[in-house]
Design an enzyme around this catalytic site. Structure first.
Site, short mmCIF file in Angstrom:
data_model
loop_
_atom_site.label_atom_id
_atom_site.label_comp_id
_atom_site.label_asym_id
_atom_site.label_seq_id
_atom_site.Cartn_x
_atom_site.Cartn_y
_atom_site.Cartn_z
N ASP A 20 0.84 -1.20 0.00
CA ASP A 20 0.00 0.00 0.00
C ASP A 20 0.87 1.25 0.00
OD1 ASP A 20 -2.85 1.18 0.60
OD2 ASP A 20 -1.46 2.25 1.92
N LYS A 69 -2.64 6.03 -4.37
CA LYS A 69 -3.76 6.95 -4.09
C LYS A 69 -3.46 8.33 -4.66
CE LYS A 69 -3.78 4.61 0.38
NZ LYS A 69 -2.40 4.53 0.87
N HIS A 100 -7.47 9.54 -2.23
CA HIS A 100 -6.86 9.43 -0.89
C HIS A 100 -7.76 10.05 0.19
CE1 HIS A 100 -2.65 9.13 1.12
NE2 HIS A 100 -3.60 8.89 1.99
N TYR A 115 3.23 9.71 -0.08
CA TYR A 115 4.23 9.05 0.78
C TYR A 115 5.66 9.29 0.26
CZ TYR A 115 0.18 6.42 2.62
OH TYR A 115 -1.03 6.05 3.15
N1 LIG Z 1 -5.48 6.19 3.47
C1 LIG Z 1 -4.96 6.92 4.43
O1 LIG Z 1 -5.28 8.10 4.61
C2 LIG Z 1 -3.96 6.28 5.36
C3 LIG Z 1 -3.64 6.91 6.56
C4 LIG Z 1 -2.74 6.27 7.42
C5 LIG Z 1 -2.17 5.07 7.06
N2 LIG Z 1 -2.48 4.49 5.84
C6 LIG Z 1 -1.86 3.22 5.41
O2 LIG Z 1 -1.99 2.26 6.45
C7 LIG Z 1 -0.69 1.78 6.81
C8 LIG Z 1 -0.64 1.34 8.26
O3 LIG Z 1 -0.97 2.37 9.14
P1 LIG Z 1 0.09 3.14 10.05
O4 LIG Z 1 1.43 3.08 9.42
O5 LIG Z 1 -0.51 4.49 10.30
O6 LIG Z 1 0.06 2.38 11.44
P2 LIG Z 1 0.02 0.87 11.99
O7 LIG Z 1 0.21 -0.08 10.90
O8 LIG Z 1 -1.19 0.77 12.84
O9 LIG Z 1 1.24 0.88 12.99
C9 LIG Z 1 2.57 0.97 12.55
C10 LIG Z 1 3.45 0.98 13.80
O10 LIG Z 1 3.32 -0.26 14.47
C11 LIG Z 1 4.60 -0.84 14.62
N3 LIG Z 1 4.49 -2.29 14.48
C12 LIG Z 1 4.24 -3.00 13.36
N4 LIG Z 1 4.18 -4.32 13.64
C13 LIG Z 1 4.39 -4.44 14.97
C14 LIG Z 1 4.47 -5.54 15.83
N5 LIG Z 1 4.28 -6.78 15.38
N6 LIG Z 1 4.72 -5.31 17.15
C15 LIG Z 1 4.90 -4.06 17.62
N7 LIG Z 1 4.83 -2.96 16.83
C16 LIG Z 1 4.59 -3.15 15.51
C17 LIG Z 1 5.48 -0.25 13.57
O11 LIG Z 1 6.82 -0.26 14.01
P3 LIG Z 1 8.07 -0.55 13.04
O12 LIG Z 1 7.95 0.37 11.87
O13 LIG Z 1 9.21 -0.26 13.94
O14 LIG Z 1 8.02 -1.99 12.62
C18 LIG Z 1 4.91 1.16 13.47
O15 LIG Z 1 5.46 1.98 14.47
C19 LIG Z 1 0.21 2.98 6.46
O16 LIG Z 1 1.57 2.63 6.45
C20 LIG Z 1 -0.37 3.38 5.14
O17 LIG Z 1 0.06 2.50 4.11
C21 LIG Z 1 -3.38 5.08 5.01
#
Ligand SMILES: NC(=O)c1ccc[n+]([C@@H]2O[C@H](COP(=O)([O-])OP(=O)(O)OC[C@H]3O[C@@H](n4cnc5c(N)ncnc54)[C@H](OP(=O)(O)O)[C@@H]3O)[C@@H](O)[C@H]2O)c1
Length: 286
Positions: A45, A73, A106, A50
């Site tokens: 994704d 997006k 997006h 980004y």
């Molecule tokens: N459409 C939108 O507007 C939108 C908005 C926000 C996000 N997104 C998408 O959704 C994706 C995921 O959301 P997010 O990045 O906001 O947050 P998330 O996936 O909820 O959390 C990521 C965090 O969790 C940690 N993590 C991952 N696996 C873990 C585990 N097994 N144990 C402990 N910690 C863990 C990661 O650390 P490390 O990096 O150190 O592994 C990072 O700090 C984004 O990367 C993006 O692609 C889309």
């Protein structure tokens, strides 16, 4: 390990687990995605905002394209017809591919009529540049406005990607999407890490001999959503994969449902949500 998929109403199928890449940039992004592909991820994704599409190109260049599921997006400034077409073509060039598996709006942007963007997305789909098209951060009122316009154009809004985790259980929106046969993708499914310290999640994790992250992802999947956790270490990437072939009991799923506090982490100033907005990262996880 083969990640199970779910089929869009009309068209291709999306792997139920993908890798989020927001804030993964530079060498780290290339290394992380290469590792992810080696250990079984196929769904990546990204988004033009980004700023990592060129790194993703480098990471996927030796991987069979037909085995990948790539989402990108269009940013809020690129939703007029010509700009949306241009933004998609730029994403394709940066990613080094002829097509996206999924192309999303997006964020909604009330300054630009949704039909202008949908016309562009219809064109992109017709030309084969985007296999499926969808939206992100759309609420029920946004979907109510967009769906009849999509129908007029003869296209399907296949996906809505929204923030979704135990502290933000958007049940109404999820049920609405299910009812309209729109696949729901949960972004920030780990609450950006904060929810992993929650005692209810930790107790359930102990009981199942799983980790808190696995419990959160399982809960998301059990709700019928696709999950796209971001991880940047091999340990986290590995840990987030074994979330299939086991179940949370109804009772434990319900205990997690009750954690809901309607707490958004992602609420930028331009968001068109009711209620909380104004910052990208709320301070409730500190
Ligand atoms: N459409 C939108 O507007 C939108 C908005 C926000 C996000 N997104 C998408 O959704 C994706 C995921 O959301 P997010 O990045 O906001 O947050 P998330 O996936 O909820 O959390 C990521 C965090 O969790 C940690 N993590 C991952 N696996 C873990 C585990 N097994 N144990 C402990 N910690 C863990 C990661 O650390 P490390 O990096 O150190 O592994 C990072 O700090 C984004 O990367 C993006 O692609 C889309």
């Amino acid at each position: 390990m083969q990640i199970p998929t779910v089929k869009f109403k009309a068209g291709n199928s999306i792997p139920l687990l993908g890798l989020g890449t927001w804030q993964l940039t530079g060498k780290k992004c290339i290394e992380t995605i290469k590792i992810a592909l080696e250990i079984g991820y196929t769904h990546i994704d990204t988004a033009e905002i980004y700023g990592n599409q060129k790194e993703i190109r480098e990471a996927i260049k030796d991987f069979p394209r037909e085995k990948l599921f790539l989402t990108s997006k269009a940013w809020i400034k690129n939703l007029e017809f010509e700009k949306a077409i241009k933004a998609c073509k730029k994403a394709l060039a940066e990613l080094g591919t002829n097509y996206l598996d999924l192309y999303l709006i997006h964020w909604p942007n009330k300054k630009i009529p949704i039909e202008n963007t949908l016309k562009a997305f219809a064109e992109l789909q017709k030309k084969g540049l985007a296999r499926s098209i969808g939206v992100s951060n759309f609420t029920i009122p946004h979907l109510e406005e967009a769906l009849p316009k999509a129908q007029e154009l003869g296209i399907e809004i296949a996906n809505n990607q929204c923030e979704f985790h135990p502290l933000l259980y958007q049940k109404k929106l999820l049920d609405y999407c299910k009812n309209k046969e729109i696949i729901f993708t949960a972004y920030s499914p780990l609450g950006r890490g904060g929810i992993l310290k929650n005692p209810v999640i930790r107790n359930i994790a102990e009981k199942y001999k799983k980790t808190p992250a696995q419990i959160c992802l399982k809960w998301v999947l059990q709700k019928g959503a696709v999950a796209i956790p971001k991880a940047s270490s091999q340990l986290h990437l590995q840990e987030n994969l074994p979330v299939f072939n086991w179940q949370l009991s109804g009772q434990d799923e319900k205990a997690i449902d009750l954690l809901n506090k309607n707490q958004r982490i992602i609420a930028p100033f331009f968001a068109e949500f009711e209620g909380s907005k104004g910052s990208f990262l709320g301070n409730f996880y500190k």
